[in-house]
Write a protein that holds these residues in place. Sequence first.
Motif, PDB file in Angstrom:
ATOM      1  N   GLU A 316      44.938  38.024  55.454  1.00  0.00           N
ATOM      2  CA  GLU A 316      45.969  37.676  56.428  1.00  0.00           C
ATOM      3  C   GLU A 316      45.868  38.645  57.595  1.00  0.00           C
ATOM      4  O   GLU A 316      45.975  39.862  57.418  1.00  0.00           O
ATOM      5  CB  GLU A 316      47.352  37.724  55.799  1.00  0.00           C
ATOM      6  CG  GLU A 316      48.430  37.127  56.681  1.00  0.00           C
ATOM      7  CD  GLU A 316      49.726  36.840  55.943  1.00  0.00           C
ATOM      8  OE1 GLU A 316      50.792  37.127  56.532  1.00  0.00           O
ATOM      9  OE2 GLU A 316      49.661  36.345  54.810  1.00  0.00           O
ATOM     10  N   ALA A 317      45.623  38.109  58.760  1.00  0.00           N
ATOM     11  CA  ALA A 317      45.453  38.932  59.963  1.00  0.00           C
ATOM     12  C   ALA A 317      45.848  38.107  61.171  1.00  0.00           C
ATOM     13  O   ALA A 317      45.619  36.899  61.222  1.00  0.00           O
ATOM     14  CB  ALA A 317      44.002  39.407  60.102  1.00  0.00           C
ATOM     15  N   ASP A 318      46.425  38.767  62.137  1.00  0.00           N
ATOM     16  CA  ASP A 318      46.907  38.103  63.342  1.00  0.00           C
ATOM     17  C   ASP A 318      46.139  38.630  64.549  1.00  0.00           C
ATOM     18  O   ASP A 318      45.871  39.827  64.639  1.00  0.00           O
ATOM     19  CB  ASP A 318      48.401  38.379  63.522  1.00  0.00           C
ATOM     20  CG  ASP A 318      49.009  37.534  64.609  1.00  0.00           C
ATOM     21  OD1 ASP A 318      49.405  36.394  64.311  1.00  0.00           O
ATOM     22  OD2 ASP A 318      49.066  38.002  65.753  1.00  0.00           O
ATOM     23  N   PRO A 319      45.743  37.760  65.473  1.00  0.00           N
ATOM     24  CA  PRO A 319      44.986  38.254  66.633  1.00  0.00           C
ATOM     25  C   PRO A 319      45.800  39.086  67.607  1.00  0.00           C
ATOM     26  O   PRO A 319      45.229  39.690  68.532  1.00  0.00           O
ATOM     27  CB  PRO A 319      44.464  36.974  67.284  1.00  0.00           C
ATOM     28  CG  PRO A 319      45.382  35.898  66.833  1.00  0.00           C
ATOM     29  CD  PRO A 319      45.838  36.290  65.456  1.00  0.00           C
ATOM     30  N   GLY A 320      47.112  39.118  67.459  1.00  0.00           N
ATOM     31  CA  GLY A 320      47.930  39.983  68.307  1.00  0.00           C
ATOM     32  C   GLY A 320      48.031  39.523  69.745  1.00  0.00           C
ATOM     33  O   GLY A 320      48.161  40.343  70.666  1.00  0.00           O
ATOM     34  N   ILE A 321      47.995  38.212  69.961  1.00  0.00           N
ATOM     35  CA  ILE A 321      48.077  37.686  71.326  1.00  0.00           C
ATOM     36  C   ILE A 321      49.521  37.307  71.655  1.00  0.00           C
ATOM     37  O   ILE A 321      50.265  36.836  70.796  1.00  0.00           O
ATOM     38  CB  ILE A 321      47.156  36.473  71.512  1.00  0.00           C
ATOM     39  CG1 ILE A 321      47.457  35.382  70.479  1.00  0.00           C
ATOM     40  CG2 ILE A 321      45.694  36.908  71.415  1.00  0.00           C
ATOM     41  CD1 ILE A 321      46.662  34.101  70.650  1.00  0.00           C
ATOM     42  N   ALA A 322      49.910  37.516  72.884  1.00  0.00           N
ATOM     43  CA  ALA A 322      51.230  37.088  73.347  1.00  0.00           C
ATOM     44  C   ALA A 322      51.201  35.584  73.614  1.00  0.00           C
ATOM     45  O   ALA A 322      50.162  35.014  73.969  1.00  0.00           O
ATOM     46  CB  ALA A 322      51.609  37.836  74.618  1.00  0.00           C
ATOM     47  N   ASP A 323      52.339  34.948  73.432  1.00  0.00           N
ATOM     48  CA  ASP A 323      52.434  33.516  73.692  1.00  0.00           C
ATOM     49  C   ASP A 323      52.173  33.240  75.173  1.00  0.00           C
ATOM     50  O   ASP A 323      52.914  33.724  76.038  1.00  0.00           O
ATOM     51  CB  ASP A 323      53.823  33.023  73.297  1.00  0.00           C
ATOM     52  CG  ASP A 323      54.006  31.531  73.498  1.00  0.00           C
ATOM     53  OD1 ASP A 323      53.022  30.847  73.816  1.00  0.00           O
ATOM     54  OD2 ASP A 323      55.148  31.048  73.328  1.00  0.00           O
ATOM     55  N   PRO A 324      51.138  32.443  75.500  1.00  0.00           N
ATOM     56  CA  PRO A 324      50.804  32.201  76.907  1.00  0.00           C
ATOM     57  C   PRO A 324      51.510  30.989  77.499  1.00  0.00           C
ATOM     58  O   PRO A 324      51.028  30.408  78.470  1.00  0.00           O
ATOM     59  CB  PRO A 324      49.300  31.960  76.835  1.00  0.00           C
ATOM     60  CG  PRO A 324      49.116  31.246  75.527  1.00  0.00           C
ATOM     61  CD  PRO A 324      50.137  31.846  74.593  1.00  0.00           C
ATOM     62  N   VAL A 325      52.658  30.579  76.935  1.00  0.00           N
ATOM     63  CA  VAL A 325      53.243  29.300  77.323  1.00  0.00           C
ATOM     64  C   VAL A 325      53.589  29.238  78.804  1.00  0.00           C
ATOM     65  O   VAL A 325      53.402  28.182  79.447  1.00  0.00           O
ATOM     66  CB  VAL A 325      54.470  28.966  76.448  1.00  0.00           C
ATOM     67  CG1 VAL A 325      55.627  29.916  76.706  1.00  0.00           C
ATOM     68  CG2 VAL A 325      54.885  27.517  76.642  1.00  0.00           C
ATOM     69  N   GLU A 326      54.091  30.320  79.389  1.00  0.00           N
ATOM     70  CA  GLU A 326      54.461  30.243  80.803  1.00  0.00           C
ATOM     71  C   GLU A 326      53.223  30.055  81.686  1.00  0.00           C
ATOM     72  O   GLU A 326      53.247  29.283  82.651  1.00  0.00           O
ATOM     73  CB  GLU A 326      55.242  31.488  81.220  1.00  0.00           C
ATOM     74  CG  GLU A 326      56.608  31.615  80.549  1.00  0.00           C
ATOM     75  CD  GLU A 326      57.473  30.377  80.762  1.00  0.00           C
ATOM     76  OE1 GLU A 326      57.417  29.789  81.867  1.00  0.00           O
ATOM     77  OE2 GLU A 326      58.193  29.986  79.825  1.00  0.00           O
ATOM     78  N   ALA A 327      52.149  30.762  81.348  1.00  0.00           N
ATOM     79  CA  ALA A 327      50.903  30.568  82.099  1.00  0.00           C
ATOM     80  C   ALA A 327      50.360  29.166  81.878  1.00  0.00           C
ATOM     81  O   ALA A 327      49.865  28.522  82.820  1.00  0.00           O
ATOM     82  CB  ALA A 327      49.870  31.611  81.674  1.00  0.00           C
ATOM     83  N   PHE A 328      50.453  28.674  80.648  1.00  0.00           N
ATOM     84  CA  PHE A 328      50.006  27.305  80.383  1.00  0.00           C
ATOM     85  C   PHE A 328      50.810  26.319  81.209  1.00  0.00           C
ATOM     86  O   PHE A 328      50.252  25.388  81.810  1.00  0.00           O
ATOM     87  CB  PHE A 328      50.117  26.983  78.896  1.00  0.00           C
ATOM     88  CG  PHE A 328      49.659  25.585  78.551  1.00  0.00           C
ATOM     89  CD1 PHE A 328      48.319  25.313  78.360  1.00  0.00           C
ATOM     90  CD2 PHE A 328      50.572  24.540  78.459  1.00  0.00           C
ATOM     91  CE1 PHE A 328      47.893  24.020  78.067  1.00  0.00           C
ATOM     92  CE2 PHE A 328      50.159  23.253  78.174  1.00  0.00           C
ATOM     93  CZ  PHE A 328      48.806  22.986  77.973  1.00  0.00           C
ATOM     94  N   HIS A 329      52.124  26.499  81.240  1.00  0.00           N
ATOM     95  CA  HIS A 329      52.963  25.602  82.046  1.00  0.00           C
ATOM     96  C   HIS A 329      52.555  25.642  83.519  1.00  0.00           C
ATOM     97  O   HIS A 329      52.526  24.593  84.192  1.00  0.00           O
ATOM     98  CB  HIS A 329      54.437  25.999  81.914  1.00  0.00           C
ATOM     99  CG  HIS A 329      55.071  25.534  80.650  1.00  0.00           C
ATOM    100  ND1 HIS A 329      56.319  25.953  80.251  1.00  0.00           N
ATOM    101  CD2 HIS A 329      54.634  24.693  79.679  1.00  0.00           C
ATOM    102  CE1 HIS A 329      56.631  25.389  79.096  1.00  0.00           C
ATOM    103  NE2 HIS A 329      55.624  24.614  78.735  1.00  0.00           N
ATOM    104  N   THR A 330      52.261  26.805  84.042  1.00  0.00           N
ATOM    105  CA  THR A 330      51.841  26.891  85.441  1.00  0.00           C
ATOM    106  C   THR A 330      50.605  26.040  85.687  1.00  0.00           C
ATOM    107  O   THR A 330      50.534  25.277  86.665  1.00  0.00           O
ATOM    108  CB  THR A 330      51.556  28.357  85.820  1.00  0.00           C
ATOM    109  OG1 THR A 330      52.752  29.122  85.663  1.00  0.00           O
ATOM    110  CG2 THR A 330      51.073  28.474  87.262  1.00  0.00           C
ATOM    111  N   LEU A 331      49.633  26.141  84.809  1.00  0.00           N
ATOM    112  CA  LEU A 331      48.402  25.369  84.966  1.00  0.00           C
ATOM    113  C   LEU A 331      48.638  23.887  84.700  1.00  0.00           C
ATOM    114  O   LEU A 331      48.132  23.020  85.435  1.00  0.00           O
ATOM    115  CB  LEU A 331      47.328  25.911  84.017  1.00  0.00           C
ATOM    116  CG  LEU A 331      46.915  27.367  84.256  1.00  0.00           C
ATOM    117  CD1 LEU A 331      46.036  27.865  83.115  1.00  0.00           C
ATOM    118  CD2 LEU A 331      46.196  27.516  85.587  1.00  0.00           C
TER     119      LEU A 331
END
Length: 499
Positions: A316-331
């Motif tokens: 069990e391991a997590d890549p440690g990335i922040a949710d990019p939803v706002e950037a995705f919405h912009t695009l």
Amino acid sequence: MEKSPQEAAGETQVAEAAGLADHTAVRLVAGYASGEFSPVEVVHAVLARAQAAQARTNAFVRIDADEALAAARASEERWRAGEPAGLVDGVPVTVKDLLLTRGTPTLRGSWTVRAEDAARDEDAPAVARLREHGAVFVGKTTTPEFGWKAVTDSPRFGITGNPYDPRRTAGGSSGGGAAAVALGAGPLSLGTDGGGSVRVPASFCGVFGFKPTYGRVPLYPPSPFGTLSHVGPLTRDAADAALLMDVITGADWRDWSQLGPVTGSFREGLRGPVAGLRVAYSPRLGREDDPVHPRVAEAVGGAVRRLAELGARVEEADPGIADPVEAFHTLWFGGAARLVQHLDAGQRELLDPGLREISGEGARYSALDHLAAVDVRAALGHAMGRFHRTYDLLVTPTVPVTAFAAGTEVPEGAPYRRWTGWTPFTYPFNMTQQPAATLPCGVDSAGLPIGVQLIGARHADALVLRAAHALYEAGAAGLPAPGRGAAPVPPTGPAPSGR
């Protein structure tokens, strides 16, 4: 009253003919080569299933029976002569109604596209490759308007229901293709995936979905959503997806962003080992605020344990990335604004209200907002590249929920308004352009499918397919077919055109 031997024999023949529609593409090709059955027999069976799928789920924009049978007869002659045109000669295929298909208008689920003006004189690259390999085109499948959301309903063609329960959504935006494959209306379907649009409906409909590395499958015309959008297979299993990938990855000069030639065969790549693969299991992708349904977590955990039993080194391991939803919405919203920029006020009133809303938001973004989102995307890609130096595969749920009510963008009572609120495991990997597959690994208490997602580093498409194939071979993937009878469905648009 007992049936006569003749009646019983006739019913057996009908059942056997109908069963041809349940075969995978790999099985069909083998049967054609041996003479066990013919493309004409198969296409008759598949067309019957297509009509039933339409009655049950509203999966089709258009069913092309005459053209399909003519193509099947030509394929049958080639097989008799021992000269098949290619890898999928005679195999029935459906195509999402966002991809150009010669001879057929591409209407994109929108009343703003006039049938008389719709392009119909050329094929999209993946469609062209399938035609060159002798595929039989059964029809065009439904999409939300311009593929803008992760459920399938459109102003023009109505709501597409789930094959396991037509009152639930098929997911989207390739919902018609996923429903068609699940119901036996062709073993192969072409979809597009800009934020999960192949993987989400595959998960909801209990079929296999694959988003290749961006550029691996050429795309033309370019998507208004830019390099977020990929072309990918919806199939019965990973072996069929590998076969389809061997066809549609052929080069096409019209896509300036395509990758270089593929070395080797995706089908041959299925034979490699799974033992020793380094697998990271992230049950929530670091999002503690968004619960995963307990039954989804349980089923996905079972698939992960099966990978470990096959010899993968799982932790069990997590890549440690922040949710990019706002950037995705912009695009994404910016792409929607560009998409409708040419429409006048009257035409905009014809749009799906949600699409009209996000395009209005997108029009307010500046070039600097866009470039800031590109920076987030680059950082996300860098982080995932670093993560895959340690792990070959990342495993997550495909979607944290199962199919909810058809005709709605989000589940009832959800604290968010947009589809990205319930797809946190899919859109990040459109941002990074990584290959990702979903395969069915169980059902919830209502019998609705659950998907597990396998994600690889960029260009590791063959590895993702290999791991998925191993799970199918081990009996850890796949579901019983849904019921096929007509069932009440939500209000739909007009019947599909075609003859």
